[in-house]
Design a protein around this motif. Structure first.
Motif, PDB file in Angstrom:
ATOM      1  N   UNK A  60     -11.039  20.985 -11.922  1.00  0.00           N
ATOM      2  CA  UNK A  60     -12.109  19.842 -12.418  1.00  0.00           C
ATOM      3  C   UNK A  60     -11.228  18.572 -11.740  1.00  0.00           C
ATOM      4  N   UNK A  61     -10.248  18.288 -11.659  1.00  0.00           N
ATOM      5  CA  UNK A  61      -9.469  17.387 -11.174  1.00  0.00           C
ATOM      6  C   UNK A  61      -9.015  17.281  -9.645  1.00  0.00           C
ATOM      7  N   UNK A  62      -9.431  18.424  -9.119  1.00  0.00           N
ATOM      8  CA  UNK A  62      -9.330  18.582  -7.604  1.00  0.00           C
ATOM      9  C   UNK A  62      -7.909  18.662  -7.085  1.00  0.00           C
ATOM     10  N   UNK A  63      -7.027  19.283  -7.780  1.00  0.00           N
ATOM     11  CA  UNK A  63      -5.620  19.517  -7.602  1.00  0.00           C
ATOM     12  C   UNK A  63      -5.417  20.759  -6.541  1.00  0.00           C
ATOM     13  N   UNK A  64      -5.790  20.616  -5.362  1.00  0.00           N
ATOM     14  CA  UNK A  64      -5.956  21.592  -4.254  1.00  0.00           C
ATOM     15  C   UNK A  64      -4.456  21.906  -3.724  1.00  0.00           C
ATOM     16  N   UNK A  65      -4.226  23.124  -3.156  1.00  0.00           N
ATOM     17  CA  UNK A  65      -3.151  23.373  -2.448  1.00  0.00           C
ATOM     18  C   UNK A  65      -2.705  22.530  -1.309  1.00  0.00           C
ATOM     19  N   UNK A  66      -1.787  21.980  -1.243  1.00  0.00           N
ATOM     20  CA  UNK A  66      -1.358  21.209  -0.137  1.00  0.00           C
ATOM     21  C   UNK A  66      -0.494  21.897   0.921  1.00  0.00           C
ATOM     22  N   UNK A  67      -0.998  21.768   2.327  1.00  0.00           N
ATOM     23  CA  UNK A  67      -0.268  22.383   3.199  1.00  0.00           C
ATOM     24  C   UNK A  67       0.603  20.920   3.914  1.00  0.00           C
ATOM     25  N   UNK A  68       1.756  21.676   4.778  1.00  0.00           N
ATOM     26  CA  UNK A  68       2.415  20.559   5.400  1.00  0.00           C
ATOM     27  C   UNK A  68       2.648  20.827   6.868  1.00  0.00           C
ATOM     28  N   UNK A  69       2.464  19.684   7.779  1.00  0.00           N
ATOM     29  CA  UNK A  69       2.874  19.792   9.066  1.00  0.00           C
ATOM     30  C   UNK A  69       3.891  18.804   9.335  1.00  0.00           C
ATOM     31  N   UNK A  70       5.205  19.293   9.973  1.00  0.00           N
ATOM     32  CA  UNK A  70       6.363  18.356  10.213  1.00  0.00           C
ATOM     33  C   UNK A  70       6.208  18.188  11.782  1.00  0.00           C
ATOM     34  N   UNK A  71       6.252  16.547  11.935  1.00  0.00           N
ATOM     35  CA  UNK A  71       6.611  16.479  13.358  1.00  0.00           C
ATOM     36  C   UNK A  71       8.047  15.978  13.638  1.00  0.00           C
ATOM     37  N   UNK A  72       8.746  16.723  14.416  1.00  0.00           N
ATOM     38  CA  UNK A  72      10.167  16.634  14.471  1.00  0.00           C
ATOM     39  C   UNK A  72      10.565  15.572  15.175  1.00  0.00           C
ATOM     40  N   UNK A  73      11.479  14.634  14.815  1.00  0.00           N
ATOM     41  CA  UNK A  73      12.163  13.467  15.689  1.00  0.00           C
ATOM     42  C   UNK A  73      12.621  14.209  17.073  1.00  0.00           C
ATOM     43  N   UNK A  74      12.134  13.253  17.959  1.00  0.00           N
ATOM     44  CA  UNK A  74      12.412  13.947  19.718  1.00  0.00           C
ATOM     45  C   UNK A  74      11.285  14.814  20.228  1.00  0.00           C
ATOM     46  N   UNK A  75      10.383  15.191  19.412  1.00  0.00           N
ATOM     47  CA  UNK A  75       9.233  16.123  19.998  1.00  0.00           C
ATOM     48  C   UNK A  75       8.678  15.302  21.002  1.00  0.00           C
ATOM     49  N   UNK A  76       8.101  15.891  21.989  1.00  0.00           N
ATOM     50  CA  UNK A  76       7.227  15.303  22.972  1.00  0.00           C
ATOM     51  C   UNK A  76       5.793  15.586  22.905  1.00  0.00           C
ATOM     52  N   UNK A  77       4.832  15.313  23.371  1.00  0.00           N
ATOM     53  CA  UNK A  77       3.616  15.525  23.080  1.00  0.00           C
ATOM     54  C   UNK A  77       3.065  16.948  23.122  1.00  0.00           C
ATOM     55  N   UNK A  78       3.831  17.688  24.313  1.00  0.00           N
ATOM     56  CA  UNK A  78       3.277  18.941  24.372  1.00  0.00           C
ATOM     57  C   UNK A  78       3.893  19.903  22.967  1.00  0.00           C
ATOM     58  N   UNK A  79       5.168  19.628  22.644  1.00  0.00           N
ATOM     59  CA  UNK A  79       5.515  20.076  21.329  1.00  0.00           C
ATOM     60  C   UNK A  79       4.807  20.032  20.297  1.00  0.00           C
ATOM     61  N   UNK A  80       4.268  18.728  20.020  1.00  0.00           N
ATOM     62  CA  UNK A  80       3.275  18.303  18.816  1.00  0.00           C
ATOM     63  C   UNK A  80       2.350  19.060  19.152  1.00  0.00           C
TER      64      UNK A  80
END
Length: 353
Positions: A110-130
């Protein structure tokens, strides 16, 4: 008259008995409903999804398919009415576990408390890694896999903007149904905000003239050290070099310029072969960032530490720390110590014959 009185008493007695039975039945049903509503569930599946257009009967069927056999359908329907949940369950993915009761589960929905997924962008990644990390992310909806970098930035609404360095390293929460573009838009907005804050806080004598140059410098600082405590010092070295027209001469820019040709080693020919990113052969900053800088790196670029050091080299003790020097002679001595440390480590690692 006596018979009439006895008849009235009999009727009253019957009514009292029927009322008592009704009350008892009501109390029993109330108890059973409460018992059902607050008892732990025993699902066989970990999650279930409410799709757009799913009515309560469809949701109930999905719960049964997920191994939830507790309660009669009528009990679920009554509970949904009691919780004002009937017809108001939110679309999304929900966790199912044995700690939940029917009441708690329907309240979540009823409250919409759905499952939360996570994506972490690591410090120093380049665009290819992202982009590789986005491609692996599940259950993120993939809409950009077939786009090149230019088309990606166009889709984000920033056509003509180079993507490198434009997305803030951080953990981003998303839910089933969100797209890779949704995450990238948030990461881009977060970087814009962090860059603006760093630019507003910049030192008065900073030898750069635009926020984009600050982003470029921060990306180089990010790749030069994993130690946050050293970033202002390294920023100071680069700022002083830029002020006197001295080349930055930083290996991470050379590595970035090599691209896929980089095999883990930098050779002398790599340092002398000119590319737009070779800061040994070209003065000033690189044409674009070389990585995604953290907020700490942005602030370090904006507020370089005072000092007179113009050189730095790794200490070589495994800590990731650097030795800073004001003169070339001091720097050569620090390089010699580093090479000696490296030779000692290699000797210790070499097994006896």
């Amino acid at each position: 008259m006596a018979w009439a009185k006895r008849g009235c008493l009999l009727v009253i007695t019957v009514l009292v008995l029927l009322g008592a039975i009704a009350m008892g039945t009501g109390a029993f049903l109330y108890y059973k409903q409460r018992q059902f509503a607050d008892a732990p569930l025993t699902p066989s599946a970990e999650r279930m999804v409410i799709a757009p257009g799913d009515g309560f009967n469809t949701v109930l069927r999905k719960l049964r398919q997920a191994g939830i056999n507790e309660g009669q359908d009528a009990q679920w329907q009554l509970l949904a009415r009691q919780l004002d949940a009937a017809g108001k369950l939110k679309v999304g993915e929900y966790a199912l576990d044995a700690t939940l009761s029917p009441r708690e589960l329907l309240t979540r929905m009823r409250q919409g408390r759905v499952v939360q997924h996570r994506l972490t962008i690591i410090e120093g990644w380049n665009i290819r890694q992202l982009r590789a990390a986005l491609k692996r992310a599940d259950p993120l909806v993939h809409t950009t896999d077939d786009l090149d970098d230019a088309a990606l930035m166009e889709r984000l609404g920033f056509g003509g903007q180079h993507p490198e360095g434009r997305f803030l390293p951080e953990t981003y929460v998303y839910q089933r149904g969100d797209t890779d573009l949704d995450v990238l838009k948030r990461a881009h907005a977060a970087m814009e905000k962090a860059l603006a804050e760093a630019w507003d806080a910049r030192a008065d004598d900073l030898p750069i003239s635009t926020p984009y140059e600050l982003l470029i410098l921060a990306s180089i600082i990010e790749k030069e050290t994993a130690l946050a405590s050293e970033r202002p010092q390294i920023s100071g070295v680069f700022a002083r070099r830029l002020k006197i027209g001295m080349r930055l001469q930083t290996d991470p820019t050379v590595i970035y310029g090599l691209g896929a040709a980089y095999d883990g080693n930098i050779r002398k020919r790599d340092l002398t072969t000119d590319t737009p990113y070779n800061t040994y052969t070209r003065s000033g900053l690189t044409p674009t960032p070389i990585a995604m800088p953290s907020q700490d790196a942005l602030m370090a670029a904006a507020q370089p530490a005072d000092g007179d050091a113009l050189y730095f080299v790794a200490v070589g003790d495994g800590s990731g720390a650097h030795a800073f020097s004001a003169t070339y002679a001091e720097h050569n001595a620090a390089v010699a110590r580093y090479l000696q440390q490296l030779r000692q480590q290699r000797t210790q690692e070499t097994p006896a014959q």
